[in-house]
Design an enzyme around this catalytic site. Structure first.
Site, PDB file in Angstrom:
ATOM      1  N   CYS A   1       2.284   1.234  -3.036  1.00  0.00           N
ATOM      2  CA  CYS A   1       3.647   1.081  -2.052  1.00  0.00           C
ATOM      3  C   CYS A   1       4.803   1.598  -2.783  1.00  0.00           C
ATOM      4  CB  CYS A   1       3.709  -0.501  -1.891  1.00  0.00           C
ATOM      5  SG  CYS A   1       2.279  -1.285  -1.329  1.00  0.00           S
TER       6      CYS A   1
ATOM      7  N   GLY B   1       3.918   4.883   1.086  1.00  0.00           N
ATOM      8  CA  GLY B   1       3.333   3.798   2.056  1.00  0.00           C
ATOM      9  C   GLY B   1       3.933   3.942   3.601  1.00  0.00           C
TER      10      GLY B   1
ATOM     11  N   ASN C   1       4.597  -3.592  -5.934  1.00  0.00           N
ATOM     12  CA  ASN C   1       3.746  -2.341  -5.735  1.00  0.00           C
ATOM     13  C   ASN C   1       2.585  -2.596  -6.717  1.00  0.00           C
ATOM     14  OD1 ASN C   1       2.503   0.237  -5.625  1.00  0.00           O
ATOM     15  ND2 ASN C   1       3.648   1.156  -7.199  1.00  0.00           N
ATOM     16  N   GLY C   2       1.327  -2.726  -6.400  1.00  0.00           N
ATOM     17  CA  GLY C   2       0.260  -2.861  -7.291  1.00  0.00           C
ATOM     18  C   GLY C   2      -0.780  -3.831  -6.866  1.00  0.00           C
TER      19      GLY C   2
ATOM     20  N   TYR D   1      -1.857  12.553  -7.467  1.00  0.00           N
ATOM     21  CA  TYR D   1      -1.805  12.481  -5.976  1.00  0.00           C
ATOM     22  C   TYR D   1      -0.578  11.759  -5.526  1.00  0.00           C
ATOM     23  CZ  TYR D   1      -2.831  11.442  -1.321  1.00  0.00           C
ATOM     24  OH  TYR D   1      -2.902  11.287   0.175  1.00  0.00           O
TER      25      TYR D   1
END
Length: 501
Positions: free
Chosen positions: A2, A28, A101-102, A257
Site C-alpha cells: 500500500c 495500490g 503499509n505492510g 518491482y
C-alpha cells in the site's frame, strides 16, 4: 504494498494529499482514502477505486484542515470491500486515524488480546485496524488529557513490543499531530521531508521519496527501523528510536518491482539498483552463453525497462520497445483467477510485429511469479514472428510466499516452487530462461555508495527475517490467499456492497 502519506501544513492539505496519492497509485489500486483535521473535527472520504475515481470536487471541498493523512490500498489481508478502505478511525483516546503499509504476522494473537485484555472492538478483518487499536490502547495507557511527544513515542515503543511483521504507519492524533513509524526490521519503506512556504515550514511523511519530489518537499531521510517521527499540529518535528534491537533488513522486492524508479529507498536509488541488475544479468548471460545469438532485447513494460536497457548495453545488442502498453489496466499479479489474469495480459500489451519477425528475441521482465503473464507474452512474441524467444528475469526465482505486505500467492501457485529453471522454461514456453542469481541481486541493490548488509529476501530463499513464520503459518495464509478463496470473498463482498448501496 500500500501507499501512505501524512502532511502537516500551514494551509489546507487536501490537494497535496490527493496529489501525493496519485504519485503513489502504483502501490495500490483497490481503494483510496483521505482524512483531514480542522478545529478538532475529522473529515473523511474513502472508497474502492483509483484516486481519481474516489475523490470528486464535492469530496475535496469537505476535506478541510492543514493536517491529514492518506492511503492507497491493495488487499493483502481481509477483503476488498469499501469497509476496509483506509484510513481507519477510533474515537478513544483523542480520536486517532491510521493508515498502514505492510502485514502483521501475529495478527490473530493481537486481535484476541484487543478483545479480551484491551476491551476494544475490531470491526473488519484488516490487520491495519488491529494495529490502530494497539496503538490507541497504548497511547490511552499514558492517561494524559493532552499527549506529549514522550507519550506518543512511548506508545510506539509498546506497539513494537506487541506487533510482529512488516509495517510502515502514519497516524493522526486529532488536534495534536501526525506520527509516522517503521517496524524494527525496516521491511517496508517510509521517508519524511519538508518544504518552506511563506507561512512557515511544512512536513510530509510518505512511502516513497518520489511523492515528496513531486510536491516540492525536500527529502530529509528515511525513517530508521524502529524509529518514529512526530510532527505536532503547530509544526514542531520530533524523532525517536523506539525499538530495543532494530536491524535494517528492507524488502528487496521494493527495488525489483514495487517502487517507482525515481524513488530513493534507504539511501539507494531504485533506478541505479535496476541498472546494476541489468549489468549482473548481462554478465551471467556472457558466462553461460558467450556465443549467444540474441538479436534484440525487449523489455516487458514498465518495471523491467531500466534493467533491460543496461543488459542490452553490456551485451552490445539492440534494445527495442516491442510492446505497447494500455495504461488503463491494473497490475495482473494481484488479480484473482487465472482466467482474469490471462484476459488482462492481452488487454494490457500489444506486440509491434516488425521488432519480432525473424529475430532471436530476449524478453526481460522484473520477475516471474505465477508465470501466467510471461507465458502469454511469450506466445504473443511467437505470433508476431519471433524465431526464438528467450526470457530473462531481473530477480531470482520466486519460490515462497510473501508475508510482509505483498500479496504474492500461496506456494503452490508460484510457478518456480519446487521446480527447476528448465521446468519453468518448459511451462512458460521459453527457448531459454535465465534468472538473476540472489547474490547478484543483493549486490545490485546493496552494493552502491550506501551499503546495506542484509535484506528480506524471503520470496527467494524462504528465510523470514521476523523469525516467527513457520510451516503452520504458511499453511494458514495459503488457505486465505488461494484463488478460490479470493473469488469467493470478492463475490460475497460485491453482494454486501450492492445491498448497502
Amino acid at each position: 504494498m500500500c501507499g501512505i502519506v501524512g502532511i502537516v501544513g500551514k494551509s489546507n492539505v487536501n490537494q497535496a494529499l490527493y496529489d501525493a496519492l496519485t504519485v503513489l497509485q502504483h502501490r495500490g489500486q483497490d481503494a483510496a482514502g483521505i482524512v483531514t483535521s480542522h478545529d478538532g473535527r475529522l473529515f473523511l472520504r474513502k472508497d474502492n477505486g483509483l484516486v481519481r475515481d474516489v475523490f470528486h470536487q464535492r469530496h475535496m471541498q469537505r476535506l478541510v484542515g492543514h493536517m491529514g493523512i492518506g492511503h492507497v490500498r491493495y488487499p493483502t489481508a481481509g477483503s476488498s470491500t469499501s469497509a476496509e478502505a483506509q484510513p481507519f478511525y477510533v474515537n478513544s483516546p483523542y480520536g486517532i486515524t491510521l493508515a498502514h503499509n505492510g502485514n502483521l504476522t501475529n495478527v490473530e494473537q493481537l486481535a484476541k488480546e484487543i478483545y479480551e485484555s484491551d476491551l476494544r472492538h475490531v470491526n473488519t478483518n484488516s490487520d491495519s485496524e488491529v494495529l490502530l487499536n494497539v496503538f490507541a490502547h497504548e497511547l490511552a495507557q499514558r492517561g494524559k488529557l493532552q499527549p506529549t511527544e514522550e507519550d506518543v513515542f512511548a506508545a510506539v515503543t509498546d506497539v513494537h513490543n506487541r506487533c510482529v511483521g512488516g509495517y510502515a504507519v502514519v497516524a493522526m492524533v486529532t488536534g495534536y499531530g501526525i506520527v509516522g513509524f517503521r517496524d524494527p526490521h525496516g521491511i517496508r519503506p517510509i521517508v519524511f521531508g519538508q518544504r518552506h512556504t511563506d507561512e512557515g515550514v511544512e512536513y510530509m511523511i510518505a512511502s516513497e521519496s518520489v511523492s515528496l519530489d513531486v510536491l516540492g518537499f525536500t527529502l530529509i531521510r528515511d525513517l530508521a527501523p524502529g524509529e518514529a517521527v512526530y510532527i505536532t499540529e503547530d509544526g514542531k518535528l520530533h524523532t525517536r528510536q523506539c525499538a530495543l534491537n532494530p536491524k535494517l533488513t528492507p524488502c528487496i522486492f521494493e527495488h525489483v518491482y514495487l517502487a517507482r524508479p525515481d524513488s530513493i529507498i534507504d539511501g539507494v536509488s531504485v533506478y541505479k539498483a535496476r541498472l546494476r541488475m541489468g549489468e549482473k544479468l548481462a554478465d551471467k548471460i556472457l558466462r553461460e552463453r558467450p556465443d549467444h545469438d540474441i538479436d534484440v532485447v525487449i523489455p516487458i513494460p514498465d518495471t523491467s525497462r531500466t534493467a533491460a536497457l543496461e543488459l542490452a548495453n553490456h551485451l552490445g545488442v539492440k534494445f527495442r520497445e516491442g510492446f505497447v502498453k494500455n495504461r488503463y489496466i491494473g497490475r495482473t499479479f494481484i488479480m484473482p483467477g487465472q482466467a482474469a489474469r490471462k484476459k488482462s495480459v492481452r488487454q494490457k500489451l500489444n506486440a509491434i510485429e516488425l521488432e519480432f519477425r525473424g529475430k532471436n528475441v530476449m524478453l526481460v521482465d522484473d520477475s516471474i511469479v505465477r508465470g501466467t503473464t510471461c507465458k502469454q507474452i511469450i506466445q504473443m512474441a511467437r505470433e508476431a514472428g519471433a524465431k526464438n524467444v528467450y526470457f530473462c528475469s531481473a530477480a531470482p526465482a520466486v519460490r515462497y510466499p510473501n508475508v510482509y505486505g505483498i500479496d504474492m500467492p500461496s506456494a503452490h501457485e508460484l510457478i518456480a516452487h519446487n521446480r527447476s529453471t528448465q521446468d519453468v522454461a518448459d511451462l512458460i514456453g521459453a527457448d531459454w530462461l535465465i534468472y538473476q542469481d540472489l547474490p547478484d541481486l543483493i549486490e545490485a541493490v546493496g552494493g552502491g555508495k550506501i551499503k546495506i548488509d542484509e535484506f528480506d529476501c524471503a520470496v527467494f530463499d524462504g528465510k523470514y527475517v521476523t523469525g516467527d513464520v513457520d510451516e503452520a503459518y504458511l499453511n494458514k495464509i495459503e488457505q486465505a490467499r488461494n484463488d478460490s478463496s479470493k473469488i469467493k470473498t470478492q463475490a460475497v463482498s460485491a453482494i454486501i456492497d450492492l445491498y448497502n448501496n
